[in-house]
Design a protein around this motif. Structure first.
Motif, PDB file in Angstrom:
ATOM      1  N   VAL A 144       0.835  -1.207   0.000  1.00  0.00           N
ATOM      2  CA  VAL A 144       0.000   0.000   0.000  1.00  0.00           C
ATOM      3  C   VAL A 144       0.865   1.250   0.000  1.00  0.00           C
ATOM      4  N   GLN A 145       1.861   1.277   0.877  1.00  0.00           N
ATOM      5  CA  GLN A 145       2.723   2.461   0.973  1.00  0.00           C
ATOM      6  C   GLN A 145       3.548   2.688  -0.291  1.00  0.00           C
ATOM      7  N   ALA A 146       3.867   1.592  -0.981  1.00  0.00           N
ATOM      8  CA  ALA A 146       4.653   1.710  -2.210  1.00  0.00           C
ATOM      9  C   ALA A 146       3.772   1.956  -3.432  1.00  0.00           C
ATOM     10  N   GLY A 147       2.460   1.994  -3.222  1.00  0.00           N
ATOM     11  CA  GLY A 147       1.545   2.206  -4.342  1.00  0.00           C
ATOM     12  C   GLY A 147       1.448   0.997  -5.248  1.00  0.00           C
ATOM     13  N   GLU A 148       1.732  -0.193  -4.711  1.00  0.00           N
ATOM     14  CA  GLU A 148       1.723  -1.421  -5.506  1.00  0.00           C
ATOM     15  C   GLU A 148       0.445  -2.219  -5.248  1.00  0.00           C
ATOM     16  N   ASP A 149       0.265  -3.252  -6.039  1.00  0.00           N
ATOM     17  CA  ASP A 149      -0.903  -4.115  -5.906  1.00  0.00           C
ATOM     18  C   ASP A 149      -0.821  -4.879  -4.586  1.00  0.00           C
ATOM     19  N   ALA A 150      -1.794  -4.659  -3.708  1.00  0.00           N
ATOM     20  CA  ALA A 150      -1.801  -5.311  -2.391  1.00  0.00           C
ATOM     21  C   ALA A 150      -2.815  -6.450  -2.310  1.00  0.00           C
ATOM     22  N   VAL A 151      -3.418  -6.807  -3.426  1.00  0.00           N
ATOM     23  CA  VAL A 151      -4.488  -7.798  -3.421  1.00  0.00           C
ATOM     24  C   VAL A 151      -4.012  -9.150  -2.916  1.00  0.00           C
ATOM     25  N   HIS A 152      -2.871  -9.629  -3.422  1.00  0.00           N
ATOM     26  CA  HIS A 152      -2.415 -10.965  -3.037  1.00  0.00           C
ATOM     27  C   HIS A 152      -2.028 -11.016  -1.562  1.00  0.00           C
ATOM     28  N   ALA A 153      -1.411  -9.954  -1.059  1.00  0.00           N
ATOM     29  CA  ALA A 153      -1.063  -9.917   0.363  1.00  0.00           C
ATOM     30  C   ALA A 153      -2.327  -9.868   1.212  1.00  0.00           C
ATOM     31  N   ASP A 154      -3.334  -9.156   0.744  1.00  0.00           N
ATOM     32  CA  ASP A 154      -4.616  -9.085   1.445  1.00  0.00           C
ATOM     33  C   ASP A 154      -5.244 -10.478   1.509  1.00  0.00           C
ATOM     34  N   PHE A 155      -5.284 -11.159   0.371  1.00  0.00           N
ATOM     35  CA  PHE A 155      -5.842 -12.515   0.349  1.00  0.00           C
ATOM     36  C   PHE A 155      -5.037 -13.448   1.255  1.00  0.00           C
ATOM     37  N   GLN A 156      -3.709 -13.297   1.239  1.00  0.00           N
ATOM     38  CA  GLN A 156      -2.874 -14.154   2.081  1.00  0.00           C
ATOM     39  C   GLN A 156      -3.200 -13.963   3.556  1.00  0.00           C
ATOM     40  N   PHE A 157      -3.478 -12.723   3.946  1.00  0.00           N
ATOM     41  CA  PHE A 157      -3.859 -12.436   5.329  1.00  0.00           C
ATOM     42  C   PHE A 157      -5.101 -13.242   5.719  1.00  0.00           C
ATOM     43  N   HIS A 158      -6.105 -13.218   4.862  1.00  0.00           N
ATOM     44  CA  HIS A 158      -7.335 -13.950   5.147  1.00  0.00           C
ATOM     45  C   HIS A 158      -7.101 -15.461   5.114  1.00  0.00           C
ATOM     46  N   LEU A 159      -6.248 -15.909   4.210  1.00  0.00           N
ATOM     47  CA  LEU A 159      -5.956 -17.340   4.126  1.00  0.00           C
ATOM     48  C   LEU A 159      -5.225 -17.834   5.374  1.00  0.00           C
ATOM     49  N   GLU A 160      -4.331 -17.012   5.921  1.00  0.00           N
ATOM     50  CA  GLU A 160      -3.611 -17.412   7.132  1.00  0.00           C
ATOM     51  C   GLU A 160      -4.565 -17.557   8.315  1.00  0.00           C
ATOM     52  N   ILE A 161      -5.593 -16.724   8.349  1.00  0.00           N
ATOM     53  CA  ILE A 161      -6.596 -16.860   9.411  1.00  0.00           C
ATOM     54  C   ILE A 161      -7.347 -18.176   9.244  1.00  0.00           C
ATOM     55  N   ALA A 162      -7.705 -18.503   8.015  1.00  0.00           N
ATOM     56  CA  ALA A 162      -8.379 -19.780   7.761  1.00  0.00           C
ATOM     57  C   ALA A 162      -7.495 -20.950   8.180  1.00  0.00           C
ATOM     58  N   ARG A 163      -6.208 -20.863   7.900  1.00  0.00           N
ATOM     59  CA  ARG A 163      -5.286 -21.935   8.292  1.00  0.00           C
ATOM     60  C   ARG A 163      -5.191 -22.058   9.818  1.00  0.00           C
ATOM     61  N   ALA A 164      -5.313 -20.936  10.505  1.00  0.00           N
ATOM     62  CA  ALA A 164      -5.177 -20.942  11.966  1.00  0.00           C
ATOM     63  C   ALA A 164      -6.357 -21.615  12.657  1.00  0.00           C
ATOM     64  N   THR A 165      -7.435 -21.928  11.919  1.00  0.00           N
ATOM     65  CA  THR A 165      -8.546 -22.670  12.509  1.00  0.00           C
ATOM     66  C   THR A 165      -8.144 -24.113  12.803  1.00  0.00           C
ATOM     67  N   GLN A 166      -7.065 -24.566  12.165  1.00  0.00           N
ATOM     68  CA  GLN A 166      -6.618 -25.968  12.244  1.00  0.00           C
ATOM     69  C   GLN A 166      -7.689 -26.910  11.667  1.00  0.00           C
ATOM     70  N   ASN A 167      -8.554 -26.346  10.841  1.00  0.00           N
ATOM     71  CA  ASN A 167      -9.587 -27.117  10.149  1.00  0.00           C
ATOM     72  C   ASN A 167      -9.346 -26.932   8.654  1.00  0.00           C
ATOM     73  N   LEU A 168      -8.899 -27.990   7.993  1.00  0.00           N
ATOM     74  CA  LEU A 168      -8.495 -27.879   6.596  1.00  0.00           C
ATOM     75  C   LEU A 168      -9.633 -27.446   5.676  1.00  0.00           C
ATOM     76  N   HIS A 169     -10.875 -27.664   6.090  1.00  0.00           N
ATOM     77  CA  HIS A 169     -11.993 -27.296   5.219  1.00  0.00           C
ATOM     78  C   HIS A 169     -12.093 -25.777   5.056  1.00  0.00           C
ATOM     79  N   PHE A 170     -11.748 -25.023   6.084  1.00  0.00           N
ATOM     80  CA  PHE A 170     -11.785 -23.560   5.967  1.00  0.00           C
ATOM     81  C   PHE A 170     -10.737 -23.070   4.969  1.00  0.00           C
ATOM     82  N   SER A 171      -9.504 -23.539   5.106  1.00  0.00           N
ATOM     83  CA  SER A 171      -8.450 -23.087   4.206  1.00  0.00           C
ATOM     84  C   SER A 171      -8.667 -23.610   2.790  1.00  0.00           C
ATOM     85  N   ALA A 172      -9.219 -24.823   2.656  1.00  0.00           N
ATOM     86  CA  ALA A 172      -9.501 -25.360   1.329  1.00  0.00           C
ATOM     87  C   ALA A 172     -10.584 -24.543   0.632  1.00  0.00           C
ATOM     88  N   MET A 173     -11.627 -24.167   1.384  1.00  0.00           N
ATOM     89  CA  MET A 173     -12.696 -23.370   0.800  1.00  0.00           C
ATOM     90  C   MET A 173     -12.198 -21.994   0.372  1.00  0.00           C
TER      91      MET A 173
END
Length: 253
Positions: A144-173
């Motif tokens: 964001v600060q560099a004015g670059e595309d932050a979409v993939h980092a944003d998605f990764q943030f949400h994906l890491e939360i899904a992984r932290a459920t320790q339930n593979l169905h959340f991260s798979a979905m």
């Protein structure tokens, strides 16, 4: 063991889709037989070193390969090549998110899925999970600060939360949904409901921080609420945009 120093990436450094380039390369290896069905994928560190890409890119690529049904990840074991005929049960393509109505519908689905994921993550997250969330958040803010595309980092943030459920169905979905579901993928350089992109992204960053704080404190209800507010705000901004675009004279000079 310290991973080997990254080599120069074989992919164009200015490419906005390094993850897709990595997906294409690994897919080619599967089709050529270099990675046979049942074969275990190299570790994240090894892939980073071979291709000269970041951990975020590697994780995004693996998520896409999971979504396509080509590979599957077994928690605590690794990622493996699927056999012939295996396919993903659910997949969202870019043409399914062409309109604001489509985006709003997807946000409604994500609110139900990710609010509960955040609550479970608060209860079950490990220190490594929390570290991965913070790394994704840092990558998001840096982009964001560099004015670059932050979409993939944003998605990764949400994906890491899904992984932290320790339930593979959340991260798979969420992996099946892919980064296309991040609304800014299509309107990143346009004002969102009269909010300039820079201010909008600052608000997203602040909302992310609230989610991390709740998960770090093992506060399930606060984490659920923070995620619901975050995605709910995004939905309401798009609703406002949809209403404004439907007004008589909208879009005329």
């Amino acid at each position: 063991m310290t991973p080997p120093a990254p080599q120069t990436s074989p992919f164009p450094r200015k490419s906005r889709n390094l993850a897709q380039a990595l997906v294409d390369e690994l897919t080619m290896r599967v089709r050529s037989g270099a990675l046979a069905p049942g074969a275990k994928l190299p570790t994240e560190a090894e892939i980073m070193a071979e291709f000269g890409v970041s951990r975020t890119v590697v994780r995004e690529a693996i998520s896409r390969l999971q979504a396509s049904g080509l590979m599957q990840t077994r928690h605590g074991v690794g990622t493996f090549v699927n056999g012939p005929g295996t396919s993903a049960p659910f997949h969202i393509t870019a043409d399914q998110l062409e309109t604001l109505h489509d985006v709003i519908a997807m946000l409604e689905l994500r609110i139900g899925l990710e609010a509960e994921a955040a609550a479970l993550a608060a209860l079950r997250r490990t220190d490594d999970n929390l570290r991965a969330m913070r790394e994704a958040q840092a990558a998001f803010w840096q982009a964001v600060q560099a004015g670059e595309d932050a979409v993939h980092a944003d998605f990764q943030f949400h994906l890491e939360i899904a992984r932290a459920t320790q339930n593979l169905h959340f991260s798979a979905m969420l992996g099946a949904l892919g980064s296309t579901v991040i609304p800014r993928a299509r309107i990143a350089r346009q004002p969102v409901a009269d909010i300039q992109p820079e201010i909008y992204l600052e608000r997203v960053h602040a909302e992310h921080e609230s989610i991390i704080a709740a998960i770090a404190c093992h506060d399930a209800e606060s984490a659920r609420t923070a995620m619901r507010i975050h995605l709910g705000n995004s939905r309401e901004r798009r609703r406002q945009m949809s209403e404004e675009s439907a007004m008589p004279g909208a879009g005329k000079a």
